[in-house]
Write an enzyme that holds these catalytic residues in place. Sequence first.
Site, PDB file in Angstrom:
ATOM      1  N   ASP A   8       0.913  -1.190   0.092  1.00  0.00           N
ATOM      2  CA  ASP A   8       0.035  -0.224   0.055  1.00  0.00           C
ATOM      3  C   ASP A   8       0.931   1.218   0.133  1.00  0.00           C
ATOM      4  OD1 ASP A   8      -2.313   1.542   0.393  1.00  0.00           O
ATOM      5  OD2 ASP A   8      -1.693   1.761   2.450  1.00  0.00           O
ATOM      6  N   ASP A  10      -0.178   5.173   0.978  1.00  0.00           N
ATOM      7  CA  ASP A  10      -0.322   6.195   2.271  1.00  0.00           C
ATOM      8  C   ASP A  10      -0.207   5.158   3.539  1.00  0.00           C
ATOM      9  OD1 ASP A  10      -0.964   8.622   0.748  1.00  0.00           O
ATOM     10  OD2 ASP A  10      -2.512   7.143  -0.169  1.00  0.00           O
ATOM     11  N   ASP A 164      -1.794  -0.795   5.800  1.00  0.00           N
ATOM     12  CA  ASP A 164      -2.240  -0.471   7.137  1.00  0.00           C
ATOM     13  C   ASP A 164      -3.636  -0.395   7.492  1.00  0.00           C
ATOM     14  OD1 ASP A 164      -2.047   1.808   5.215  1.00  0.00           O
ATOM     15  OD2 ASP A 164      -2.332   3.174   7.097  1.00  0.00           O
TER      16      ASP A 164
END
Length: 211
Positions: A8, A10, A164
Amino acid sequence: MFELVIFDLDGTLLDTAPDLYKALCDTLRDYNCDIPPFEEFVKHIGGGAYGFLQPFLPAEKWEEALQKLRHYYLTRYICCETKPYRGIEEVLKTLKGKGIKLAVATNKITEGAERVLSLTGLKEYFDLVVGRDLPKEHKPSPEHIFYITERLKVKPEKTLVIGDRSDDVIAAKRAGAKAAYALWGYTEPLNGFEPDYLLKQPEEILSLVNP
């Protein structure tokens, strides 16, 4: 063990929140809307710009506001404070040196994701960068992961997805890949979707790829 690692963007590779927050604040001021605390804003990162616009604006303003936000971000704030998390570049360099394929799956638009990665010096490490606009469906759909594995010719079961947010875990699980949860990012409750691995710091990725 793994032939491909999908990251991922961000909250996993890059701490982008300060710059995104400034662009959101400018956008909300245009509509005389209340500015949320930074901590509240961070809870909504992960679904692309729509994800952190929707909680703070009425629905009829979303499309117009999205264009404003992108304009402010790209012309005023892109990579002013954004930086890779500590240890990320060293991990990418090591994985690349071992012949592991690397990709990014993000709910950002692909062009914007590639620009941020270029400005922070990370783009050279990746074989493929895929935003929400390329596959038919983006995370949490497994199509996002399948899109990457098919193009890089790696089976999902030989793939590790690191993120996250719950979308990352769900997409990985649905695709048949392994999921690692990046605890250094903008984490959220997983609501029963359990990752295969919990990572406290980026360096722990290396022990998963070469146990």
